[in-house]
Scaffold this motif. Sequence first.
Motif, PDB file in Angstrom:
ATOM      1  N   ILE A  33       0.889  -1.156   0.000  1.00 38.51           N
ATOM      2  CA  ILE A  33       0.000   0.000   0.000  1.00 38.51           C
ATOM      3  C   ILE A  33       0.925   1.204   0.000  1.00 38.51           C
ATOM      4  N   SER A  34       0.981   1.912  -1.105  1.00 39.75           N
ATOM      5  CA  SER A  34       1.907   3.024  -1.262  1.00 39.75           C
ATOM      6  C   SER A  34       1.463   4.203  -0.389  1.00 39.75           C
ATOM      7  N   ILE A  35       2.394   4.722   0.400  1.00 40.93           N
ATOM      8  CA  ILE A  35       2.125   5.896   1.235  1.00 40.93           C
ATOM      9  C   ILE A  35       3.007   7.015   0.700  1.00 40.93           C
ATOM     10  N   ASP A  36       2.422   7.885  -0.119  1.00 41.62           N
ATOM     11  CA  ASP A  36       3.143   8.974  -0.754  1.00 41.62           C
ATOM     12  C   ASP A  36       2.977  10.263   0.042  1.00 41.62           C
ATOM     13  N   ASN A  37       3.743  11.293  -0.329  1.00 40.76           N
ATOM     14  CA  ASN A  37       3.655  12.580   0.350  1.00 40.76           C
ATOM     15  C   ASN A  37       2.224  13.102   0.274  1.00 40.76           C
ATOM     16  N   GLY A  38       1.695  13.531   1.418  1.00 42.10           N
ATOM     17  CA  GLY A  38       0.346  14.052   1.487  1.00 42.10           C
ATOM     18  C   GLY A  38      -0.572  13.124   2.257  1.00 42.10           C
ATOM     19  N   ILE A  39      -1.869  13.260   1.982  1.00 40.22           N
ATOM     20  CA  ILE A  39      -2.883  12.454   2.660  1.00 40.22           C
ATOM     21  C   ILE A  39      -3.200  11.246   1.794  1.00 40.22           C
ATOM     22  N   ASN A  40      -3.087  10.060   2.385  1.00 40.69           N
ATOM     23  CA  ASN A  40      -3.359   8.797   1.701  1.00 40.69           C
ATOM     24  C   ASN A  40      -4.536   8.134   2.402  1.00 40.69           C
ATOM     25  N   ARG A  41      -5.591   7.810   1.652  1.00 44.30           N
ATOM     26  CA  ARG A  41      -6.768   7.179   2.262  1.00 44.30           C
ATOM     27  C   ARG A  41      -6.987   5.811   1.642  1.00 44.30           C
ATOM     28  N   PHE A  42      -7.375   4.853   2.489  1.00 39.61           N
ATOM     29  CA  PHE A  42      -7.630   3.495   2.026  1.00 39.61           C
ATOM     30  C   PHE A  42      -8.522   2.802   3.042  1.00 39.61           C
ATOM     31  N   VAL A  43      -9.112   1.681   2.646  1.00 38.17           N
ATOM     32  CA  VAL A  43      -9.998   0.908   3.509  1.00 38.17           C
ATOM     33  C   VAL A  43      -9.359  -0.450   3.775  1.00 38.17           C
ATOM     34  N   LEU A  44      -9.304  -0.827   5.050  1.00 38.80           N
ATOM     35  CA  LEU A  44      -8.794  -2.134   5.457  1.00 38.80           C
ATOM     36  C   LEU A  44      -9.789  -2.755   6.413  1.00 38.80           C
ATOM     37  N   ASP A  45     -10.139  -3.997   6.176  1.00 40.35           N
ATOM     38  CA  ASP A  45     -11.099  -4.702   7.034  1.00 40.35           C
ATOM     39  C   ASP A  45     -12.361  -3.885   7.283  1.00 40.35           C
ATOM     40  N   GLY A  46     -12.816  -3.176   6.252  1.00 42.00           N
ATOM     41  CA  GLY A  46     -14.041  -2.389   6.363  1.00 42.00           C
ATOM     42  C   GLY A  46     -13.894  -1.082   7.123  1.00 42.00           C
ATOM     43  N   LYS A  47     -12.671  -0.720   7.525  1.00 38.95           N
ATOM     44  CA  LYS A  47     -12.442   0.520   8.271  1.00 38.95           C
ATOM     45  C   LYS A  47     -11.692   1.506   7.390  1.00 38.95           C
ATOM     46  N   GLU A  48     -12.065   2.783   7.521  1.00 33.20           N
ATOM     47  CA  GLU A  48     -11.413   3.834   6.748  1.00 33.20           C
ATOM     48  C   GLU A  48     -10.125   4.266   7.441  1.00 33.20           C
ATOM     49  N   PHE A  49      -9.011   4.184   6.725  1.00 31.89           N
ATOM     50  CA  PHE A  49      -7.709   4.579   7.240  1.00 31.89           C
ATOM     51  C   PHE A  49      -7.197   5.800   6.501  1.00 31.89           C
ATOM     52  N   MET A  50      -6.322   6.517   7.169  1.00 34.01           N
ATOM     53  CA  MET A  50      -5.637   7.639   6.554  1.00 34.01           C
ATOM     54  C   MET A  50      -4.185   7.604   7.030  1.00 34.01           C
ATOM     55  N   ALA A  51      -3.267   7.802   6.112  1.00 35.99           N
ATOM     56  CA  ALA A  51      -1.858   7.958   6.454  1.00 35.99           C
ATOM     57  C   ALA A  51      -1.434   9.328   5.950  1.00 35.99           C
ATOM     58  N   VAL A  52      -0.764  10.075   6.782  1.00 39.06           N
ATOM     59  CA  VAL A  52      -0.283  11.402   6.392  1.00 39.06           C
ATOM     60  C   VAL A  52       1.237  11.347   6.357  1.00 39.06           C
ATOM     61  N   ARG A  53       1.779  11.756   5.229  1.00 41.11           N
ATOM     62  CA  ARG A  53       3.236  11.757   5.042  1.00 41.11           C
ATOM     63  C   ARG A  53       3.661  13.175   4.668  1.00 41.11           C
ATOM     64  N   ALA A  54       4.626  13.693   5.420  1.00 37.75           N
ATOM     65  CA  ALA A  54       5.098  15.058   5.185  1.00 37.75           C
ATOM     66  C   ALA A  54       6.611  15.125   5.337  1.00 37.75           C
ATOM     67  N   ILE A  55       7.208  16.097   4.657  1.00 40.78           N
ATOM     68  CA  ILE A  55       8.649  16.307   4.740  1.00 40.78           C
ATOM     69  C   ILE A  55       8.965  17.180   5.950  1.00 40.78           C
ATOM     70  N   ARG A  56       9.982  16.787   6.690  1.00 35.97           N
ATOM     71  CA  ARG A  56      10.527  17.635   7.761  1.00 35.97           C
ATOM     72  C   ARG A  56      11.840  18.187   7.207  1.00 35.97           C
ATOM     73  N   GLU A  57      11.799  19.454   6.785  1.00 34.17           N
ATOM     74  CA  GLU A  57      12.985  20.075   6.193  1.00 34.17           C
ATOM     75  C   GLU A  57      14.096  20.205   7.219  1.00 34.17           C
TER      76      GLU A  57
END
Length: 195
Positions: A33-57
Amino acid sequence: MHKQVLWTIGFLAVLCLVTGFASASEQDGNAEISIDNGINRFVLDGKEFMAVRAIRENFNAHDFDVVTFYVRDSDTWKLVPLFEDYSDKQGAERDLLTVSGGADCVLHDFRLLRATATHPLELVAADRELGKSYADSNIVHFTYFELATNDANIPGRPSLYFKMQKSTVARAQYCDVNEALDKELHLGADSHFSR
């Protein structure tokens, strides 16, 4: 009636494409499940997930990415942390993952892998010991986590979290953990690191 059922199925398929939501089994055949820069949304086992990926300069060659995971519970987003249960560190909590390194090599990265009929959802973190420099080859540790639920309402644990299952060491030494993930675990060399 038959046309209405087909229209409903077509509408739901378009809705999944437009919103980016699909169950893990309905997504493409890629195990990650690719987690790219920004907000990533996907469903697993019927639950809504979100992964947030950001750069720390860092204004040098050592910027890094920070990744956090969340699950929707009714109208509230809840953090999904990682718990590392080593014998000397019972229940150590990580609320975020970092993907980092230098201009030469990535020292910390991960892969989030879809569940299959024979394998549960898994997060594999790869961490290389620094050694003398960012450009050295050194020992790489793989830590495996599975999504767990706190059905027993254990104090200090959230309702959903990644629970450590095991930790292993790569057979060879590597400069970049993505090379180790690719050569030893066959999980590909693509990092998604935002450098």
